[in-house]
Each structure stands twice: as structure tokens, then as C-alpha cells.
Design an enzyme around this catalytic site. Structure first.
Site, PDB file in Angstrom:
ATOM      1  N   HIS A  73       9.788  -1.608  34.950  1.00 37.77           N
ATOM      2  CA  HIS A  73      10.637  -0.915  35.930  1.00 37.77           C
ATOM      3  C   HIS A  73      11.912  -0.329  35.313  1.00 37.77           C
ATOM      4  CE1 HIS A  73      13.645  -4.143  35.907  1.00 37.77           C
ATOM      5  NE2 HIS A  73      12.605  -4.892  35.587  1.00 37.77           N
ATOM      6  N   HIS A 118       6.435   8.479  21.911  1.00 42.20           N
ATOM      7  CA  HIS A 118       5.081   7.917  21.795  1.00 42.20           C
ATOM      8  C   HIS A 118       5.179   6.394  21.853  1.00 42.20           C
ATOM      9  CE1 HIS A 118       1.212   7.397  19.108  1.00 42.20           C
ATOM     10  NE2 HIS A 118       1.100   6.816  20.287  1.00 42.20           N
TER      11      HIS A 118
HETATM   12  C1  LIG Z   1       6.951   1.283  10.218  1.00 42.87           C
HETATM   13  C2  LIG Z   1       5.969   2.196   9.515  1.00 42.87           C
HETATM   14  C3  LIG Z   1       6.065   3.598  10.137  1.00 42.87           C
HETATM   15  C4  LIG Z   1       6.387   2.272   8.054  1.00 42.87           C
HETATM   16  O1  LIG Z   1       5.494   3.049   7.349  1.00 42.87           O
HETATM   17  P1  LIG Z   1       5.790   3.394   5.811  1.00 42.87           P
HETATM   18  O2  LIG Z   1       7.130   4.059   5.695  1.00 42.87           O
HETATM   19  O3  LIG Z   1       4.592   4.108   5.287  1.00 42.87           O
HETATM   20  O4  LIG Z   1       5.961   1.952   5.186  1.00 42.87           O
HETATM   21  P2  LIG Z   1       5.144   1.232   3.995  1.00 42.87           P
HETATM   22  O5  LIG Z   1       3.751   0.918   4.419  1.00 42.87           O
HETATM   23  O6  LIG Z   1       5.362   2.042   2.753  1.00 42.87           O
HETATM   24  O7  LIG Z   1       5.932  -0.142   3.859  1.00 42.87           O
HETATM   25  C5  LIG Z   1       7.284  -0.195   3.413  1.00 42.87           C
HETATM   26  C6  LIG Z   1       7.745  -1.647   3.526  1.00 42.87           C
HETATM   27  O8  LIG Z   1       7.911  -1.982   4.896  1.00 42.87           O
HETATM   28  C7  LIG Z   1       7.029  -3.074   5.252  1.00 42.87           C
HETATM   29  N1  LIG Z   1       6.475  -2.764   6.571  1.00 42.87           N
HETATM   30  C8  LIG Z   1       5.832  -1.615   6.926  1.00 42.87           C
HETATM   31  N2  LIG Z   1       5.502  -1.670   8.215  1.00 42.87           N
HETATM   32  C9  LIG Z   1       5.922  -2.855   8.678  1.00 42.87           C
HETATM   33  C10 LIG Z   1       5.852  -3.466   9.941  1.00 42.87           C
HETATM   34  N3  LIG Z   1       5.293  -2.842  10.978  1.00 42.87           N
HETATM   35  N4  LIG Z   1       6.403  -4.690  10.085  1.00 42.87           N
HETATM   36  C11 LIG Z   1       6.980  -5.304   9.035  1.00 42.87           C
HETATM   37  N5  LIG Z   1       7.081  -4.774   7.794  1.00 42.87           N
HETATM   38  C12 LIG Z   1       6.551  -3.561   7.634  1.00 42.87           C
HETATM   39  C13 LIG Z   1       5.975  -3.123   4.170  1.00 42.87           C
HETATM   40  O9  LIG Z   1       5.462  -4.421   4.022  1.00 42.87           O
HETATM   41  C14 LIG Z   1       6.746  -2.659   2.974  1.00 42.87           C
HETATM   42  O10 LIG Z   1       7.523  -3.742   2.501  1.00 42.87           O
HETATM   43  P3  LIG Z   1       7.786  -3.964   0.914  1.00 42.87           P
HETATM   44  O11 LIG Z   1       8.532  -2.739   0.464  1.00 42.87           O
HETATM   45  O12 LIG Z   1       8.600  -5.215   0.872  1.00 42.87           O
HETATM   46  O13 LIG Z   1       6.432  -4.067   0.300  1.00 42.87           O
HETATM   47  C15 LIG Z   1       4.503   1.696   9.640  1.00 42.87           C
HETATM   48  O14 LIG Z   1       4.238   0.605   8.786  1.00 42.87           O
HETATM   49  C16 LIG Z   1       4.166   1.282  11.062  1.00 42.87           C
HETATM   50  O15 LIG Z   1       4.377   0.141  11.490  1.00 42.87           O
HETATM   51  N6  LIG Z   1       3.632   2.256  11.809  1.00 42.87           N
HETATM   52  C17 LIG Z   1       3.173   2.073  13.153  1.00 42.87           C
HETATM   53  C18 LIG Z   1       1.660   2.284  13.191  1.00 42.87           C
HETATM   54  C19 LIG Z   1       1.134   2.458  14.605  1.00 42.87           C
HETATM   55  O16 LIG Z   1       1.738   2.078  15.570  1.00 42.87           O
HETATM   56  N7  LIG Z   1      -0.015   3.078  14.701  1.00 42.87           N
HETATM   57  C20 LIG Z   1      -0.610   3.387  15.987  1.00 42.87           C
HETATM   58  C21 LIG Z   1      -0.842   4.839  16.105  1.00 42.87           C
HETATM   59  S1  LIG Z   1      -1.621   5.253  17.606  1.00 42.87           S
END
Ligand SMILES: CC(C)(COP(=O)(O)OP(=O)(O)OC[C@H]1O[C@@H](n2cnc3c(N)ncnc32)[C@H](O)[C@@H]1OP(=O)(O)O)[C@@H](O)C(=O)NCCC(=O)NCCS
Length: 205
Positions: free
Chosen positions: A137, A146
Site C-alpha cells: 500500500h 523495474h
Molecule cells: C547487483 C548486480 C547488478 C551487480 O552486477 P555486476 O556489476 O555485474 O557485479 P559482479 O557480478 O561483477 O559482482 C561484483 C561484486 O559484487 C558481488 N555481488 C554481485 N551481486 C550481488 C548481490 N546481488 N548480492 C551480493 N553481492 C553481490 C559479487 O560477489 C562481486 O563481489 P567480489 O568483487 O567481492 O567478488 C547483479 O549482481 C544483480 O544482483 N543483478 C540483479 C539480477 C536480477 O534481478 N535479474 C532479474 C532480471 S528479470
């Protein structure tokens, strides 16, 4: 739904989800436009008929339009270009959702299967409320937001333009998440998030 024909910008995974829900809504003809044309001419069972620019240059009459691009800024930009062209961009809602009659939803927003939206919540234009997310709410979601699958937004939360809430995230009540922010998958957000900030983990930092 004003026309029987739906044109979908962007033939990726999200486009496929939209085509599926649109056919459940009753659209008889569903066509994609994507920059992978002419290399690709089909997404699953639906045809890809041209590039996005070809359609912006020559919009077809008697069709509804939706932008199926996950990148929030790009989706909102194309939505606004189409709005200037005067085409119809309906709200697309999967038949299995629960949406309060006291909520409001902007044009071009897509509400996927299993979504719940509670009373007095306002959702902007060109948003994606992805599969099984909940928005409680008195929330305010600006344009181009998104909410990814399974994320839960508690009551009284405001989310700024083009912010992305990752899959399975939980957002505590009455906080503000500014524009162009990213909340990582599975994060638990308990404090305000600044413009353009990315927050991860539990509690999110
Ligand atoms: C947050 C996010 C955008 C970061 O992506 P990115 O910039 O490519 O990040 P990376 O995969 O290179 O990771 C970078 C660091 O952050 C950490 N990390 C990435 N995503 C994380 C998350 N969701 N929670 C905790 N840590 C996370 C990784 O472990 C990495 O840590 P390190 O440097 O100590 O190894 C992505 O991981 C994410 O969570 N995206 C959401 C996906 C989603 O919702 N998809 C649905 C689509 S419909």
C-alpha cells in the site's frame, strides 16, 4: 487493449514473457521489432518483422505497442519517442494478478503473472512489475522502474525513475529509493538509497 495487434519492441527474454501474457489477454497478432533483424526473423513462435528504427520511422496504424527492453533508461526513452508519435501503449496485465482498484498504473507498464499491488499505490509509465513481485500500500513508483521477479516492496516506499530492484529483494516500509539506483538480487534494503547508488546484501550497503 485497443487493437487486436500488438507490436513488441525488443525480441529478448522479456519480450517473450510479454508475448505470452499478451496472447492470454486476447491479442490475435503479435509481432516483434528488434535490431537483430534480418539475422533473426522469429522469436520462438512470433515473427520479427524489422528493426526498431524502421518502426519508429514508419509506425504502423491500428496496433498497440509495448517496449520490451530491460534497460530502464532505454525503455523509457523509446516509450517517450512512441508517445510523441501518438501510438497506443496500453497497460499489459497478466490475467493472474491481484491489483487494488485503488491503485493507479501508467501507460506502457507491464504487470506479469502473480503480481500483487495494494491500495493507494501509484505506478508510473513504462515500468516492469515482473513475475511474482509485490508492491504494498501507499507506494509511489516513478516512470521506468523495474521490480524483478519475487521482489517485495513494503508499504509507503517511494522508488525513483529508472531504478532497478533485483530479483528476490526485500524493501522495508516507508523508505525512499532514489532514481537510477540498483538494488542487487536478494538484498534487504532498510535505509534510504541515494541517486545512482548500487546496494547489495543483507542489510543492503
Ligand atoms: C547487483 C548486480 C547488478 C551487480 O552486477 P555486476 O556489476 O555485474 O557485479 P559482479 O557480478 O561483477 O559482482 C561484483 C561484486 O559484487 C558481488 N555481488 C554481485 N551481486 C550481488 C548481490 N546481488 N548480492 C551480493 N553481492 C553481490 C559479487 O560477489 C562481486 O563481489 P567480489 O568483487 O567481492 O567478488 C547483479 O549482481 C544483480 O544482483 N543483478 C540483479 C539480477 C536480477 O534481478 N535479474 C532479474 C532480471 S528479470
Amino acid at each position: 487493449m485497443k487493437n487486436n495487434k500488438l507490436i513488441i519492441f525488443g525480441a529478448g527474454g522479456h519480450g517473450k514473457v510479454i508475448a505470452d501474457l499478451a496472447s492470454l489477454m486476447g491479442y490475435k497478432e503479435i509481432n516483434f521489432y528488434d535490431d537483430s533483424y534480418p539475422q533473426r526473423t522469429y522469436l520462438s513462435r512470433w515473427p520479427i518483422l524489422g528493426t526498431c528504427q524502421s518502426l519508429l520511422d514508419n509506425p504502423l496504424p491500428n496496433a498497440d505497442y509495448v517496449v520490451a527492453i530491460g534497460h530502464n533508461i532505454t525503455r523509457l526513452k523509446i516509450f517517450n519517442s512512441l508517445k510523441l508519435l501518438g501510438v497506443n501503449q496500453p497497460i499489459l496485465i497478466h490475467p493472474f494478478t491481484s491489483i487494488s482498484q485503488y491503485s493507479s498504473i501508467g501507460e506502457g507498464t507491464v504487470i506479469c503473472a502473480g503480481v500483487c499491488i495494494s491500495a493507494d499505490t501509484s505506478i508510473g509509465n513504462a515500468c516492469i512489475l515482473n513475475t511474482g513481485c509485490t508492491v504494498d500500500h501507499d507506494c509511489i513508483l516513478s516512470d521506468g522502474v523495474h521490480i524483478s521477479p519475487g521482489a517485495n516492496v513494503a508499504g509507503g516506499v517511494s522508488i525513483g525513475e529508472c531504478t532497478w530492484i533485483g530479483i528476490g529483494a526485500a524493501i522495508r516500509q516507508s523508505i525512499e529509493i532514489s532514481s537510477h539506483a540498483i538494488v542487487g538480487a536478494g538484498a534487504t534494503v532498510i535505509r534510504h538509497v541515494d541517486i545512482g547508488q548500487m546496494v547489495l546484501g543483507t542489510p543492503a550497503k
